[in-house]
Design a protein around this motif. Structure first.
Motif, short mmCIF file in Angstrom:
data_model
loop_
_atom_site.label_atom_id
_atom_site.label_comp_id
_atom_site.label_asym_id
_atom_site.label_seq_id
_atom_site.Cartn_x
_atom_site.Cartn_y
_atom_site.Cartn_z
N ILE A 76 0.84 -1.21 0.00
CA ILE A 76 0.00 0.00 0.00
C ILE A 76 0.87 1.25 0.00
CG2 ILE A 76 -1.62 1.36 1.42
CD1 ILE A 76 -2.83 -1.41 2.27
N ARG A 77 1.91 1.22 0.79
CA ARG A 77 2.81 2.39 0.88
C ARG A 77 3.49 2.65 -0.47
NH1 ARG A 77 6.27 0.61 4.27
NH2 ARG A 77 8.19 0.68 3.06
N TYR A 78 4.01 1.58 -1.10
CA TYR A 78 4.66 1.73 -2.40
C TYR A 78 3.68 2.23 -3.46
CZ TYR A 78 8.85 -0.85 -0.90
OH TYR A 78 10.00 -1.24 -0.27
N ALA A 79 2.43 1.76 -3.38
CA ALA A 79 1.44 2.06 -4.41
C ALA A 79 0.97 3.51 -4.38
CB ALA A 79 0.24 1.12 -4.27
N TYR A 80 0.77 4.05 -3.18
CA TYR A 80 0.05 5.31 -3.07
C TYR A 80 0.86 6.51 -2.57
CZ TYR A 80 -3.85 2.13 -3.77
OH TYR A 80 -4.69 1.17 -4.28
N THR A 81 2.07 6.28 -2.11
CA THR A 81 2.88 7.41 -1.63
C THR A 81 3.38 8.23 -2.81
OG1 THR A 81 3.57 6.12 0.30
CG2 THR A 81 4.87 8.09 -0.24
N ASP A 82 2.98 9.49 -2.86
CA ASP A 82 3.43 10.45 -3.89
C ASP A 82 3.11 10.01 -5.33
OD1 ASP A 82 4.50 12.01 -1.84
OD2 ASP A 82 6.42 10.97 -1.92
N LYS A 83 2.11 9.17 -5.51
CA LYS A 83 1.75 8.73 -6.86
C LYS A 83 0.51 9.48 -7.38
CE LYS A 83 4.60 5.17 -7.66
NZ LYS A 83 4.19 3.80 -7.39
N PHE A 84 -0.26 10.05 -6.46
CA PHE A 84 -1.51 10.71 -6.84
C PHE A 84 -1.37 12.22 -6.64
CE2 PHE A 84 -2.63 6.41 -6.74
CZ PHE A 84 -3.86 6.23 -7.36
N SER A 117 -1.94 0.65 -9.48
CA SER A 117 -0.76 1.14 -8.77
C SER A 117 -0.29 0.11 -7.75
CB SER A 117 -1.06 2.46 -8.05
OG SER A 117 -1.26 3.49 -8.98
N ILE A 118 -1.23 -0.69 -7.25
CA ILE A 118 -0.85 -1.66 -6.21
C ILE A 118 -0.69 -3.08 -6.75
CG2 ILE A 118 -3.24 -2.16 -5.44
CD1 ILE A 118 -2.10 -2.24 -2.55
#
Length: 495
Positions: A76-84, A117-118
């Motif tokens: 979850i952290r890899y998918a959504y941190t600073d990606k949106f 993303s995830i």
């Protein structure tokens, strides 16, 4: 490893969540489902004050049972941190009498980003958990948005190659440019002569070809999918239903426990099915409103209990919904039939052989209890875009407009005044020509010029990922017919 998933078509074909994510589709062509879905509920009281990632941890922890908690948290952290582009991931805004959940703030400006993303991180974790040593070849058919989101998600992910097929002339100019300019050493894109259903059927046939799968295995390669037939694509979509609900609670629009309607623009039935899953897990959902365009096979199905794909295929201004075979409906049939794998298998065989099937009266009754079907055609969708912009200063894309108008029709039809949320699935700039035409009249300019004009005239900013797209180097020129798709896969996987 607990094997909590099974094929929709065969009770005996079981898999752990991580195995289901890796395989994408069951060996018999069925889709992976949880028989005991809903035995563990999400306590919505426990979600108060939690952010998107924290809610995702709770929901994915239930649906991906064999993943360790720290592994889910990491994915979850890899998918959504600073990606949106927004801190909230999926903001909820009020538009008129309804609320809109904006699902398009990810790296490709489409709702598919939330799951795609995830998915690569879930797949990489599954790879390690199952001690895999082979290369995963991911096959994807797209009606426009999945392709780019999957390519971006899997770009340069170790141990994978991703191959995307899209219908030539069946996606917007902007969607096509997003795909054919994709960077990455493990990405492949090919247009097919035909529509999305042809592409999707072609991919399914490759999965079902035992000889081809053996040939791939001999080369130390396995096939998987990034379409929503993969449970790893579907499960993350459940999260934003819970998040949307909690945003309504925060805004004071509802109190905990109040029911809410969700209106969803629908093609392959994955996005709205995620809402059905959320309801089974304990979300107070009143009605799931299934919005179709001219390709209204789902509208007819909800109304009559008969699914009939034998009809004209329409190319519309909402191309991501131009689908006549809604793959994820198979998962719903599994639950409507009381988890009767044999019945699902028979229905899918009828669909394959004659293009039509009919569900029992009992199943049809359950279907109507949970879902409302509506359809909105081009002129009505265009009028909705214009009305919403003129009345509220809010810019809808062509797919969200179909859902918004379907919701309005539902409220008139039923006099239901339940608080309602429309899922907005794409940035209006991905369909600039159609949105511009709806507001200011048809124009002959190309989509990129109209994207600039649309932004100037409405004072709405173009997403950064779409700016300058027309100047990017085109990397893929391939076109094939459906019969050549397998050869393309074999060739790409050997590169």
């Amino acid at each position: 490893m607990a094997k909590s998933y099974e094929s929709t078509r065969n009770f005996e074909l079981k898999a752990a969540a991580s195995e289901a994510v890796l395989k994408g589709i069951a060996d018999d062509g069925g889709l992976f489902v949880m028989r005991n879905l809903g035995e563990r509920k999400v306590d919505i009281n426990n979600l108060l004050g939690k952010n998107y990632m924290e809610i995702a941890e709770i929901v994915l922890g239930i649906l991906l049972g064999d993943f360790p908690k720290d592994k889910i948290k990491e994915c979850i952290r890899y998918a959504y941190t600073d990606k949106f582009s927004t801190q909230e991931i999926t903001p909820v805004v009020k538009v008129g009498d309804n609320y809109v959940t904006e699902l398009f703030h990810g790296p490709t400006s489409a709702f598919k980003d939330v799951a795609l993303s995830i998915l690569p991180h879930l797949m990489t974790a599954s790879y390690e958990m199952n001690d895999m040593k082979c290369e995963v070849i991911i096959l994807t058919a797209t009606s426009g948005d999945t392709g780019k989101a999957a390519l971006e998600g899997f770009k340069d992910v170790k141990g994978t190659k991703i191959i995307v097929f899209y219908p030539e002339g069946g996606v917007s100019q902007i969607q096509e440019m997003q795909m054919v300019t994709q960077e990455g050493n493990n990405t492949f894109v090919c247009a097919i002569e035909g529509n999305f259903d042809d592409a999707q059927t072609g991919v399914k046939n490759i999965f079902a070809n035992e000889n081809f799968n053996r040939e791939m295995a001999a080369k130390n390669k396995i096939l998987s999918s990034a379409n929503s037939i993969n449970i790893g694509r579907l499960v993350p979509q459940v999260v934003y239903y819970f998040v949307s609900y909690m945003k309504l609670v925060e805004k004071g629009a509802v109190e905990i426990g109040d029911k809410v309607n969700f209106a969803v623009p629908t093609g392959n039935f994955g996005n709205i099915l995620a809402g059905y899953y959320a309801k089974i897990l304990g979300l107070p959902v009143n009605k799931l409103i299934c919005a179709s365009n001219e390709n209204n096979v789902l509208y007819d199905f909800i109304k009559t209990g008969v699914y009939d794909k034998n009809r004209d295929f329409h190319k519309t201004i909402s191309p991501s919904m131009d689908i006549l075979v809604s793959s994820n409906l198979e998962r719903l049939l599994y639950y409507l039939s009381g988890k009767n794998n044999q019945r699902v298998k028979e229905l899918m065989e009828k669909l394959n052989n004659s293009g039509v099937y009919e569900i029992t009266d009992e199943m049809a009754e359950k279907l109507k209890r949970e879902f409302y079907g509506g359809c909105v055609f081009k002129e009505e969708a265009q009028k909705t875009i214009k009305d919403i912009y003129e009345n509220y200063g809010y810019l809808l894309d062509t797919h969200t407009a179909v859902a918004y108008k379907t919701l309005e029709n539902y409220k008139i039809d039923t006099e239901d005044d339940t608080v309602s949320v429309v899922l907005s699935t794409a940035s209006p700039f991905k369909f600039a020509k159609s949105v511009y035409g709806s507001l200011f009249g048809e124009a002959d300019d190309d989509e990129f010029s109209l994207m600039e004009e649309l932004s100037e005239k409405t004072n709405v900013s173009i997403p950064e990922n779409l700016r300058g797209l027309q100047y990017k180097k085109i990397k893929y020129f391939e076109i094939c017919n459906v019969d050549e798709m397998q050869d393309f896969v074999a060739s790409a996987s050997d590169e």
